[in-house]
Design a protein around this motif. Structure first.
Motif, PDB file in Angstrom:
ATOM      1  N   PRO A 144      16.625   3.093   1.211  1.00 58.41           N
ATOM      2  CA  PRO A 144      17.326   3.686   2.357  1.00 58.41           C
ATOM      3  C   PRO A 144      16.367   4.102   3.478  1.00 58.41           C
ATOM      4  N   GLU A 197      10.096  -1.382  -0.047  1.00 57.10           N
ATOM      5  CA  GLU A 197      11.001  -2.421   0.434  1.00 57.10           C
ATOM      6  C   GLU A 197      12.425  -2.209  -0.092  1.00 57.10           C
ATOM      7  N   GLY A 198      13.382  -2.329   0.807  1.00 58.17           N
ATOM      8  CA  GLY A 198      14.795  -2.271   0.430  1.00 58.17           C
ATOM      9  C   GLY A 198      15.362  -0.888   0.202  1.00 58.17           C
ATOM     10  N   MET A 239      13.924   0.669   9.959  1.00 56.32           N
ATOM     11  CA  MET A 239      14.271  -0.565  10.668  1.00 56.32           C
ATOM     12  C   MET A 239      15.266  -0.274  11.791  1.00 56.32           C
ATOM     13  N   GLU A 240      16.283   0.535  11.499  1.00 56.45           N
ATOM     14  CA  GLU A 240      17.294   0.862  12.504  1.00 56.45           C
ATOM     15  C   GLU A 240      16.709   1.669  13.660  1.00 56.45           C
ATOM     16  N   GLU A 300      13.512   2.698   4.273  1.00 55.94           N
ATOM     17  CA  GLU A 300      13.076   1.524   5.017  1.00 55.94           C
ATOM     18  C   GLU A 300      14.186   1.025   5.936  1.00 55.94           C
ATOM     19  N   ARG A 301      15.413   1.038   5.466  1.00 65.39           N
ATOM     20  CA  ARG A 301      16.530   0.628   6.328  1.00 65.39           C
ATOM     21  C   ARG A 301      16.625   1.544   7.559  1.00 65.39           C
ATOM     22  N   ARG A 302      16.419   2.851   7.366  1.00 63.72           N
ATOM     23  CA  ARG A 302      16.433   3.794   8.485  1.00 63.72           C
ATOM     24  C   ARG A 302      15.292   3.500   9.450  1.00 63.72           C
TER      25      ARG A 302
END
Length: 142
Positions: free
Chosen positions: A125, A122-123, A131-132, A127-129
């Motif tokens: 880079p 969680e949180g 999500m995007e 996971e952010r990728r």
């Protein structure tokens, strides 16, 4: 991932209802995890195949939810979640006169893969990728 399994009477939900329910459920999670983590399955159960208290019950919906990507960190979060879900599903279930029940199982995060990849923490880079891009891919960070 949250995986929702909705056991319901035959013809309880139209295809439009199912899509609306799946989108509403996904909206609960989409701000803090990839949308593709959220799975919703609908399983029709004929009148002769659902019994509550030993008696057939033709107007009953059972929801089983598996949480893996996140777990509840407090009693308050659990209560908030169930209250939100009760409100969210009300137009499709309670307002149509169905009896219903649901539960959540929490599985350890490290006992899960998606598309053969261990999900990022969680949180991070990665996971952010995810999500995007709304898809799984190889992790680039530990």
């Amino acid at each position: 991932m949250p995986l929702w399994k909705i056991y319901h009477p035959v013809n309880a939900f139209s295809d439009v209802d199912k899509k609306g329910i799946a989108q509403a459920i996904t909206s609960v999670y989409q701000n803090f995890m990839p949308r593709f983590y959220v799975g919703v399955t609908f399983q029709e159960v004929s009148e002769s195949n659902i019994y509550i208290g030993g008696e057939p019950h033709s107007e009953f919906i059972r929801i089983s939810i598996d949480h893996i990507a996140r777990t509840f960190q407090s009693v308050d979060l659990k209560i908030t979640f169930f209250n939100r879900i009760n409100t969210l599903l009300e137009p499709w279930i309670e307002s149509r006169g169905y009896d219903w029940e649901m539960h959540v199982d929490e599985t350890p995060f490290d006992l899960w893969t998606i598309q053969g990849h261990f999900p990022p923490q969680e949180g991070t880079p990665d996971e952010r990728r995810w999500m995007e891009e709304n898809r799984a891919s190889a992790r680039t960070h530990a």
